[in-house]
Scaffold this motif. Sequence first.
Motif, PDB file in Angstrom:
ATOM      1  N   ILE A  43      42.050  40.894  29.922  1.00  0.00           N
ATOM      2  CA  ILE A  43      43.358  40.476  29.494  1.00  0.00           C
ATOM      3  C   ILE A  43      44.252  41.334  28.886  1.00  0.00           C
ATOM      4  N   PHE A  44      45.514  41.579  29.545  1.00  0.00           N
ATOM      5  CA  PHE A  44      46.347  42.331  28.891  1.00  0.00           C
ATOM      6  C   PHE A  44      47.604  41.621  28.587  1.00  0.00           C
ATOM      7  N   LEU A  45      48.416  42.032  27.423  1.00  0.00           N
ATOM      8  CA  LEU A  45      49.352  41.468  26.752  1.00  0.00           C
ATOM      9  C   LEU A  45      50.807  42.015  27.118  1.00  0.00           C
ATOM     10  N   ASP A  46      51.903  41.686  27.420  1.00  0.00           N
ATOM     11  CA  ASP A  46      53.244  42.276  27.569  1.00  0.00           C
ATOM     12  C   ASP A  46      53.917  41.506  26.235  1.00  0.00           C
ATOM     13  N   GLU A  47      54.046  42.363  25.461  1.00  0.00           N
ATOM     14  CA  GLU A  47      54.501  41.781  24.155  1.00  0.00           C
ATOM     15  C   GLU A  47      56.138  41.425  24.089  1.00  0.00           C
ATOM     16  N   GLU A  48      56.732  41.996  25.130  1.00  0.00           N
ATOM     17  CA  GLU A  48      58.296  41.681  25.312  1.00  0.00           C
ATOM     18  C   GLU A  48      58.344  39.982  25.953  1.00  0.00           C
ATOM     19  N   THR A  49      57.303  39.622  26.660  1.00  0.00           N
ATOM     20  CA  THR A  49      57.569  38.443  27.467  1.00  0.00           C
ATOM     21  C   THR A  49      56.483  37.536  27.043  1.00  0.00           C
ATOM     22  N   GLY A  50      55.471  37.778  26.358  1.00  0.00           N
ATOM     23  CA  GLY A  50      54.230  37.137  26.013  1.00  0.00           C
ATOM     24  C   GLY A  50      53.259  36.857  27.294  1.00  0.00           C
ATOM     25  N   ASN A  51      53.804  37.369  28.495  1.00  0.00           N
ATOM     26  CA  ASN A  51      52.802  37.294  29.444  1.00  0.00           C
ATOM     27  C   ASN A  51      51.550  37.768  29.424  1.00  0.00           C
ATOM     28  N   LEU A  52      50.508  37.461  29.806  1.00  0.00           N
ATOM     29  CA  LEU A  52      49.246  37.640  29.905  1.00  0.00           C
ATOM     30  C   LEU A  52      48.572  37.892  31.477  1.00  0.00           C
ATOM     31  N   PHE A  53      48.056  39.056  31.297  1.00  0.00           N
ATOM     32  CA  PHE A  53      47.732  39.563  32.918  1.00  0.00           C
ATOM     33  C   PHE A  53      46.263  39.294  32.662  1.00  0.00           C
ATOM     34  N   ALA A  54      45.654  38.582  33.430  1.00  0.00           N
ATOM     35  CA  ALA A  54      44.070  38.705  33.346  1.00  0.00           C
ATOM     36  C   ALA A  54      43.341  39.004  34.845  1.00  0.00           C
ATOM     37  N   TYR A  55      42.506  39.964  34.413  1.00  0.00           N
ATOM     38  CA  TYR A  55      41.746  40.574  35.621  1.00  0.00           C
ATOM     39  C   TYR A  55      40.140  40.328  35.416  1.00  0.00           C
ATOM     40  N   VAL A  56      39.687  39.712  36.470  1.00  0.00           N
ATOM     41  CA  VAL A  56      37.948  39.580  36.364  1.00  0.00           C
ATOM     42  C   VAL A  56      37.438  39.886  37.644  1.00  0.00           C
ATOM     43  N   GLU A  57      36.177  40.342  37.864  1.00  0.00           N
ATOM     44  CA  GLU A  57      35.453  40.620  39.088  1.00  0.00           C
ATOM     45  C   GLU A  57      34.486  39.376  38.974  1.00  0.00           C
ATOM     46  N   ILE A  58      34.175  38.525  40.113  1.00  0.00           N
ATOM     47  CA  ILE A  58      33.477  37.457  40.237  1.00  0.00           C
ATOM     48  C   ILE A  58      32.620  37.713  41.272  1.00  0.00           C
ATOM     49  N   GLU A  59      31.366  37.065  41.378  1.00  0.00           N
ATOM     50  CA  GLU A  59      30.252  37.262  42.443  1.00  0.00           C
ATOM     51  C   GLU A  59      30.512  36.264  43.497  1.00  0.00           C
ATOM     52  N   ASP A  60      31.025  35.128  43.158  1.00  0.00           N
ATOM     53  CA  ASP A  60      31.328  33.874  44.031  1.00  0.00           C
ATOM     54  C   ASP A  60      32.259  32.927  43.593  1.00  0.00           C
ATOM     55  N   GLU A  61      33.246  32.477  44.543  1.00  0.00           N
ATOM     56  CA  GLU A  61      34.251  31.647  44.141  1.00  0.00           C
ATOM     57  C   GLU A  61      33.787  30.272  43.712  1.00  0.00           C
ATOM     58  N   ALA A  62      32.863  29.891  44.423  1.00  0.00           N
ATOM     59  CA  ALA A  62      32.469  28.634  43.991  1.00  0.00           C
ATOM     60  C   ALA A  62      31.502  28.406  42.731  1.00  0.00           C
ATOM     61  N   LYS A  63      30.836  29.524  42.410  1.00  0.00           N
ATOM     62  CA  LYS A  63      30.248  29.690  41.141  1.00  0.00           C
ATOM     63  C   LYS A  63      31.231  29.839  40.323  1.00  0.00           C
ATOM     64  N   TRP A  64      32.264  30.440  40.093  1.00  0.00           N
ATOM     65  CA  TRP A  64      33.298  30.770  39.237  1.00  0.00           C
ATOM     66  C   TRP A  64      34.091  29.430  39.027  1.00  0.00           C
ATOM     67  N   ASP A  65      34.337  28.888  40.029  1.00  0.00           N
ATOM     68  CA  ASP A  65      35.113  27.393  39.773  1.00  0.00           C
ATOM     69  C   ASP A  65      34.435  26.431  38.928  1.00  0.00           C
ATOM     70  N   GLN A  66      33.096  26.597  39.129  1.00  0.00           N
ATOM     71  CA  GLN A  66      32.329  25.583  38.419  1.00  0.00           C
ATOM     72  C   GLN A  66      32.335  25.948  36.744  1.00  0.00           C
ATOM     73  N   MET A  67      33.122  26.914  36.308  1.00  0.00           N
ATOM     74  CA  MET A  67      32.965  27.593  34.828  1.00  0.00           C
ATOM     75  C   MET A  67      33.977  26.488  34.194  1.00  0.00           C
ATOM     76  N   SER A  68      34.930  25.970  34.919  1.00  0.00           N
ATOM     77  CA  SER A  68      35.833  25.326  34.271  1.00  0.00           C
ATOM     78  C   SER A  68      35.346  23.835  33.956  1.00  0.00           C
ATOM     79  N   GLN A  69      34.214  23.488  34.698  1.00  0.00           N
ATOM     80  CA  GLN A  69      33.544  22.007  34.228  1.00  0.00           C
ATOM     81  C   GLN A  69      32.553  22.243  33.189  1.00  0.00           C
ATOM     82  N   THR A  70      32.481  23.393  32.661  1.00  0.00           N
ATOM     83  CA  THR A  70      31.409  23.571  31.442  1.00  0.00           C
ATOM     84  C   THR A  70      31.997  22.839  30.151  1.00  0.00           C
ATOM     85  N   GLU A  71      31.048  22.536  29.366  1.00  0.00           N
ATOM     86  CA  GLU A  71      31.340  22.036  28.203  1.00  0.00           C
ATOM     87  C   GLU A  71      32.198  23.126  27.050  1.00  0.00           C
ATOM     88  N   ILE A  72      31.578  24.459  26.879  1.00  0.00           N
ATOM     89  CA  ILE A  72      31.791  25.399  26.232  1.00  0.00           C
ATOM     90  C   ILE A  72      33.448  25.744  26.650  1.00  0.00           C
TER      91      ILE A  72
END
Length: 104
Positions: A43-72
């Motif tokens: 995750i990178f921050l543009d201090e002038e705007t407060g914008n965060l640029f996030a980059y991630v490499e994932i193995e599978d879209e469905a598996k990644w989408d399940q992350m948002s359902q986890t308790e943690i």
Amino acid sequence: MIRKASIMRVYPDCYDEYKRRHDELWPEMAEELRNHGSHNYSIFLDEETGNLFAYVEIEDEAKWDQMSQTEICRKWWVYMEPLMETNPDNSPVSKSLKEVFYLK
């Protein structure tokens, strides 16, 4: 590997706290991210705007989408909510970006 990028926004007076919380990422959060197929997450921050640029490499879209359902993940969203723009469920307001160039 699937490359994903997105933009979020952190509040201007929260830059240092946002960084501190990520520097001290909970081990169980890091483990869950890995369990859901993420690699090379940055995750990178543009201090002038407060914008965060996030980059991630994932193995599978469905598996990644399940992350948002986890308790943690949901616990992390609540923890981060005071620092950034969020949706009603405390998830970060995030805009996915379309890849237009890649040099391997």
